[in-house]
Design a protein around this motif. Sequence first.
Motif: not given
Length: 449
Positions: A56-73
């Motif tokens: 996910l943006p702003p780091f679309t080429h890594s999974v950092e933002e995706g894992f943060l989203t998972l934890a927040s949800l």
Amino acid sequence: MDKPKLLIVDDDESVLLSMKWALIQEFDILLAGSRNEALEIFRQEHPPIVTLDLGLPPFTHSVEEGFLTLASLLEEDPFAKIIIVSGQGEKQNALTAIGQGAYDFFCKPIQIEEVSVILRRALRVHLLEKEHLELQAHRCEDSYEQLIGASPQIQQVFSTVEKIAGTDAPVLILGESGTGKELIARALHGRSLRNSGPFVAINCAAIPATLLESELFGHEKGAFTGAHAQRKGRIELADRGTLLLDEIGDLPSLLQVKILRFLQEHTIERIGGRREIIIDTRVVAATNTDLDEAIRDGRFRGDLYYRLGVVKIQVPPLRDREGDIQLLATSFMRKYAGESNKKILGFTQKALSALKNHRWPGNVRELENRIRRAVIMTQSSKISDHDLELEKLDRFGRITLREAREKTDRDLIMQVLTDNGFNLAKSSADLGISRPSLYDLMEKLGIKK
């Protein structure tokens, strides 16, 4: 009827639109292209299911933002079912996400038939969990009070109990140690026409063979040295009620013959007695032993097996009960937090992942003991993975069923003894066994006063 809500989180607009139009017949579709947008929609709409692309943006080429989203949800709703969308070469990231609380994953390119099956299954589990929590919050006291579970596997057991509870047919309950076999037996009694009569349980493995016959059949005064008075056995005490023969697989051969005769004739004689006593009781037996193997080895009588097993109930192990671990853990957490006057709100995501990934060789009993300890040890409003200490158990690999059983038995006995200040009379009463049996178990398990 309103369609269930599905939130699709992906930064690729073409993926969003293709999934939307493919799934719009089954779901009310919500779309988000970033973590902040996903969280805002999630808080407003409370969708039970989410598909999440980790890039996910702003780091679309890594999974950092995706894992943060998972934890927040999951922080917002631990019961939400979040399905990870990953590329073929990113499967390890998806598995890591499952370890952090995601429900499942599927790979790109997206196969709608596969995705639809995963989403329907996730929705079904979510609805079962929701229904169970609502029942737990609103239901009145009844004989299923201690039986918790929304999984299809345990619901099948409950359905069988409903069907046979009103009969007098003997029942054989099979399952690993700690799966709740005695609770099933108590539910059978509570739903039966005998529920106003006694429920009497005896653990055939916990009492030395030399004492077990007297415990079962009773004795007359002077029948043997130390028999200073007449005493009724457990079978006689269960008259007009239900008798649970727990761990029937450990019953000595001589007593197997006597139990078989009792089942055939419904009469007993006390040790040293000459009078036949008519007994009207329903017999329920339980074991974690493979009785088919025991029969082949000559350790258990085939005719007794068929007498006891008119109806068989197979209780599933906890690891096979889809979605029940978190339900049970939450129930035990509330119970023991209330007893300890602690305000505990729930579990951290790492704790939930640890609960989900542990194999639970000791089943529900092990889970209850582990949660009880965590409630005592935690200094936070949420139980952490460190409070559970499951990683220490898993680090040493799998243990045998016997080792798991001894461990859970030792933990339970130690807890009861500690709660009662090592008062053996009170502890044996709380455990439902005789004082000599408690002595024997303490010696066997290496517990010193």
